[in-house]
Design a protein around this motif. Structure first.
Motif, PDB file in Angstrom:
ATOM      1  N   MET A  10       0.832  -1.205   0.000  1.00 51.75           N
ATOM      2  CA  MET A  10       0.000   0.000   0.000  1.00 51.75           C
ATOM      3  C   MET A  10       0.865   1.254   0.000  1.00 51.75           C
ATOM      4  O   MET A  10       0.570   2.228  -0.715  1.00 51.75           O
ATOM      5  CB  MET A  10      -0.926  -0.010   1.213  1.00 51.75           C
ATOM      6  N   SER A  11       1.949   1.250   0.789  1.00 52.70           N
ATOM      7  CA  SER A  11       2.831   2.417   0.839  1.00 52.70           C
ATOM      8  C   SER A  11       3.514   2.644  -0.497  1.00 52.70           C
ATOM      9  O   SER A  11       3.588   3.778  -0.991  1.00 52.70           O
ATOM     10  CB  SER A  11       3.874   2.231   1.945  1.00 52.70           C
ATOM     11  N   VAL A  12       4.004   1.569  -1.111  1.00 54.61           N
ATOM     12  CA  VAL A  12       4.671   1.710  -2.406  1.00 54.61           C
ATOM     13  C   VAL A  12       3.691   2.171  -3.477  1.00 54.61           C
ATOM     14  O   VAL A  12       4.007   3.036  -4.303  1.00 54.61           O
ATOM     15  CB  VAL A  12       5.332   0.376  -2.803  1.00 54.61           C
ATOM     16  N   SER A  13       2.478   1.627  -3.456  1.00 54.97           N
ATOM     17  CA  SER A  13       1.472   2.034  -4.442  1.00 54.97           C
ATOM     18  C   SER A  13       1.092   3.501  -4.272  1.00 54.97           C
ATOM     19  O   SER A  13       0.948   4.229  -5.262  1.00 54.97           O
ATOM     20  CB  SER A  13       0.223   1.153  -4.309  1.00 54.97           C
ATOM     21  N   LEU A  14       0.951   3.961  -3.029  1.00 59.04           N
ATOM     22  CA  LEU A  14       0.631   5.363  -2.783  1.00 59.04           C
ATOM     23  C   LEU A  14       1.769   6.266  -3.245  1.00 59.04           C
ATOM     24  O   LEU A  14       1.538   7.322  -3.849  1.00 59.04           O
ATOM     25  CB  LEU A  14       0.349   5.581  -1.301  1.00 59.04           C
ATOM     26  N   LEU A  15       2.999   5.851  -2.986  1.00 60.86           N
ATOM     27  CA  LEU A  15       4.151   6.633  -3.423  1.00 60.86           C
ATOM     28  C   LEU A  15       4.211   6.728  -4.943  1.00 60.86           C
ATOM     29  O   LEU A  15       4.436   7.810  -5.509  1.00 60.86           O
ATOM     30  CB  LEU A  15       5.436   6.005  -2.884  1.00 60.86           C
ATOM     31  N   LEU A  16       3.978   5.614  -5.628  1.00 64.00           N
ATOM     32  CA  LEU A  16       3.989   5.628  -7.084  1.00 64.00           C
ATOM     33  C   LEU A  16       2.835   6.449  -7.642  1.00 64.00           C
ATOM     34  O   LEU A  16       2.987   7.140  -8.662  1.00 64.00           O
ATOM     35  CB  LEU A  16       3.924   4.200  -7.617  1.00 64.00           C
ATOM     36  N   PHE A  17       1.669   6.393  -6.987  1.00 65.64           N
ATOM     37  CA  PHE A  17       0.525   7.184  -7.452  1.00 65.64           C
ATOM     38  C   PHE A  17       0.810   8.680  -7.343  1.00 65.64           C
ATOM     39  O   PHE A  17       0.504   9.460  -8.261  1.00 65.64           O
ATOM     40  CB  PHE A  17      -0.723   6.818  -6.636  1.00 65.64           C
ATOM     41  N   ILE A  18       1.397   9.099  -6.224  1.00 64.84           N
ATOM     42  CA  ILE A  18       1.730  10.518  -6.057  1.00 64.84           C
ATOM     43  C   ILE A  18       2.766  10.940  -7.097  1.00 64.84           C
ATOM     44  O   ILE A  18       2.658  12.022  -7.708  1.00 64.84           O
ATOM     45  CB  ILE A  18       2.244  10.771  -4.633  1.00 64.84           C
ATOM     46  N   PHE A  19       3.770  10.103  -7.329  1.00 68.60           N
ATOM     47  CA  PHE A  19       4.783  10.419  -8.337  1.00 68.60           C
ATOM     48  C   PHE A  19       4.161  10.511  -9.728  1.00 68.60           C
ATOM     49  O   PHE A  19       4.481  11.428 -10.510  1.00 68.60           O
ATOM     50  CB  PHE A  19       5.883   9.356  -8.313  1.00 68.60           C
ATOM     51  N   PHE A  20       3.267   9.573 -10.049  1.00 71.37           N
ATOM     52  CA  PHE A  20       2.605   9.593 -11.354  1.00 71.37           C
ATOM     53  C   PHE A  20       1.716  10.820 -11.492  1.00 71.37           C
ATOM     54  O   PHE A  20       1.665  11.448 -12.555  1.00 71.37           O
ATOM     55  CB  PHE A  20       1.772   8.316 -11.531  1.00 71.37           C
ATOM     56  N   LEU A  21       1.006  11.201 -10.419  1.00 75.21           N
ATOM     57  CA  LEU A  21       0.133  12.370 -10.465  1.00 75.21           C
ATOM     58  C   LEU A  21       0.937  13.644 -10.699  1.00 75.21           C
ATOM     59  O   LEU A  21       0.577  14.487 -11.534  1.00 75.21           O
ATOM     60  CB  LEU A  21      -0.666  12.475  -9.171  1.00 75.21           C
ATOM     61  N   ILE A  22       2.042  13.801  -9.960  1.00 73.60           N
ATOM     62  CA  ILE A  22       2.868  14.997 -10.124  1.00 73.60           C
ATOM     63  C   ILE A  22       3.483  15.044 -11.519  1.00 73.60           C
ATOM     64  O   ILE A  22       3.509  16.095 -12.176  1.00 73.60           O
ATOM     65  CB  ILE A  22       3.959  15.028  -9.040  1.00 73.60           C
ATOM     66  N   THR A  23       3.962  13.897 -12.008  1.00 67.25           N
ATOM     67  CA  THR A  23       4.584  13.856 -13.332  1.00 67.25           C
ATOM     68  C   THR A  23       3.571  14.140 -14.426  1.00 67.25           C
ATOM     69  O   THR A  23       3.843  14.896 -15.366  1.00 67.25           O
ATOM     70  CB  THR A  23       5.240  12.491 -13.553  1.00 67.25           C
ATOM     71  N   SER A  24       2.382  13.547 -14.326  1.00 67.12           N
ATOM     72  CA  SER A  24       1.350  13.771 -15.351  1.00 67.12           C
ATOM     73  C   SER A  24       0.889  15.224 -15.362  1.00 67.12           C
ATOM     74  O   SER A  24       0.648  15.795 -16.438  1.00 67.12           O
ATOM     75  CB  SER A  24       0.171  12.836 -15.113  1.00 67.12           C
ATOM     76  N   ARG A  25       0.759  15.861 -14.170  1.00 62.49           N
ATOM     77  CA  ARG A  25       0.380  17.275 -14.124  1.00 62.49           C
ATOM     78  C   ARG A  25       1.436  18.129 -14.815  1.00 62.49           C
ATOM     79  O   ARG A  25       1.122  19.056 -15.574  1.00 62.49           O
ATOM     80  CB  ARG A  25       0.217  17.739 -12.671  1.00 62.49           C
ATOM     81  N   ALA A  26       2.698  17.829 -14.540  1.00 56.61           N
ATOM     82  CA  ALA A  26       3.775  18.604 -15.155  1.00 56.61           C
ATOM     83  C   ALA A  26       3.832  18.393 -16.667  1.00 56.61           C
ATOM     84  O   ALA A  26       4.033  19.352 -17.433  1.00 56.61           O
ATOM     85  CB  ALA A  26       5.111  18.225 -14.518  1.00 56.61           C
ATOM     86  N   MET A  27       3.633  17.150 -17.135  1.00 49.91           N
ATOM     87  CA  MET A  27       3.668  16.883 -18.571  1.00 49.91           C
ATOM     88  C   MET A  27       2.508  17.559 -19.285  1.00 49.91           C
ATOM     89  O   MET A  27       2.664  18.118 -20.377  1.00 49.91           O
ATOM     90  CB  MET A  27       3.646  15.374 -18.803  1.00 49.91           C
TER      91      MET A  27
END
Length: 324
Positions: free
Chosen positions: A155-172
């Motif tokens: 759950m922790s790894v999935s949440l970390l990856l989701f936050i990273f994906f969200l920030i990256t997608s917003r920036a892209m």
């Protein structure tokens, strides 16, 4: 309800509690914090409370079940009832951030009043109990069963990856639209610490035109993005290797084997300073002594020791001559 006079409606204590519940929310009048008898309370001036009841601030959502105050007399009467039922306590300012008690408990627009009414504290107690239980669960993590530890890790790894994906997608998304000539943000208030949890997700998207003078920067960034896309298409083997490496990284991350090439002792001592023990220092000193003694045939241990001392004396004399 609409024909009921506010002065008559708020004479009932239940209706007065409903008014207090509304005034203690964010929609209510602004309050300040201070210490009253070493207890932190919220206080406001009587005049501001009356002004809010008569003319609420713009955008205030007044509850439909509560009648509005049409004049200051009805508002003052309701404030007097609040003091009578000890929902408000009159006090005086004694210093910066400090209040004092007063014998006069009557309502007066020129006085200061601290909120005594706390409303329904059930949710607050439940949140406190949940916080204590969560803290105890975190402390007892070493004795958790294995499946719970694995679940928390995933759950922790999935949440970390989701936050990273969200920030990256917003920036892209912003980068691509910015190159065209617009500033587009998905969840623009997501990281605004001054807003609440719900307000951080409003609005969902915002689009504005770019400021003048950014055309050279947009062209430069557009060329860089185009070159990267061209490289990804013309060098599929390298790009595929990059994608495969990222996939292997995610697999190791979920499996917890990123540090598998290290021994358990190294993992435990990863934060310890790398200092030699006394035994290691003595062993290294003996090794240096053995290396400095030249193997001479026919010499016993005393002769070897004398030879070592002579070499040390000669070295010290050479150093002294160099210093002179």
């Amino acid at each position: 309800m609409a024909t009921t006079s506010p002065s008559v409606f708020y004479e009932k204590e239940d209706n007065l509690k409903k008014l207090c519940d509304f005034l203690r929310t964010r929609e209510g009048p602004p309050c300040r914090e201070a210490l009253l008898l070493e207890k932190r309370v919220l206080y406001l001036k009587g005049e501001k409370l009356v002004n809010f009841l008569v003319e609420p601030k713009k955008g205030t959502k007044w509850p439909k079940k509560l009648p509005r105050f049409e004049n200051r007399q009805d508002a003052i009467a309701a404030c007097k009832d609040l003091c009578t039922h000890q929902y408000l306590l009159r006090c005086e300012k004694r210093g910066k951030g400090e209040l004092g008690m007063m014998r006069n408990r009557d309502f007066d627009e020129s006085g200061y009043f601290a909120w005594i009414y706390e409303g329904n504290t059930t949710m607050r107690h439940l949140m406190t109990a949940g916080l204590v239980m969560g803290f105890l669960c975190c402390v007892c993590f070493p004795i958790w069963p294995t499946f719970l530890k694995v679940f928390v890790w995933y759950m922790s790894v999935s949440l970390l990856l989701f936050i990273f994906f969200l920030i990256t997608s917003r920036a892209m998304l912003f980068l691509v639209v910015w190159i065209v000539g617009w500033e587009c943000w998905f969840l623009p208030n997501l990281f605004d610490e001054s807003l609440g949890f719900v307000d951080s997700f409003k609005p969902i998207i915002s689009v504005e035109s770019t400021k003048p003078g950014q055309l050279p920067y947009r062209l430069g960034v557009g060329l860089a993005v185009g070159w990267f896309c061209y490289w990804a298409v013309t060098q599929p083997s390298e790009f595929d290797g990059f994608v495969k490496g990222q996939g292997d990284f995610l697999k190791d991350l979920y499996a917890g084997t990123l540090l598998s090439d290290m021994s358990q002792e190294q993992k435990e001592n990863i934060d310890k300073p790398k200092m030699q023990s006394l035994d290691d220092l003595l062993k290294s000193l003996d090794k240096e002594i053995e290396e400095n003694i030249q193997p001479d045939d026919g010499l016993d241990d005393e002769d070897k020791l004398d030879s070592l001392l002579d070499n040390l004396i000669e070295d010290e004399e050479d150093v002294g001559e160099e210093e002179e």
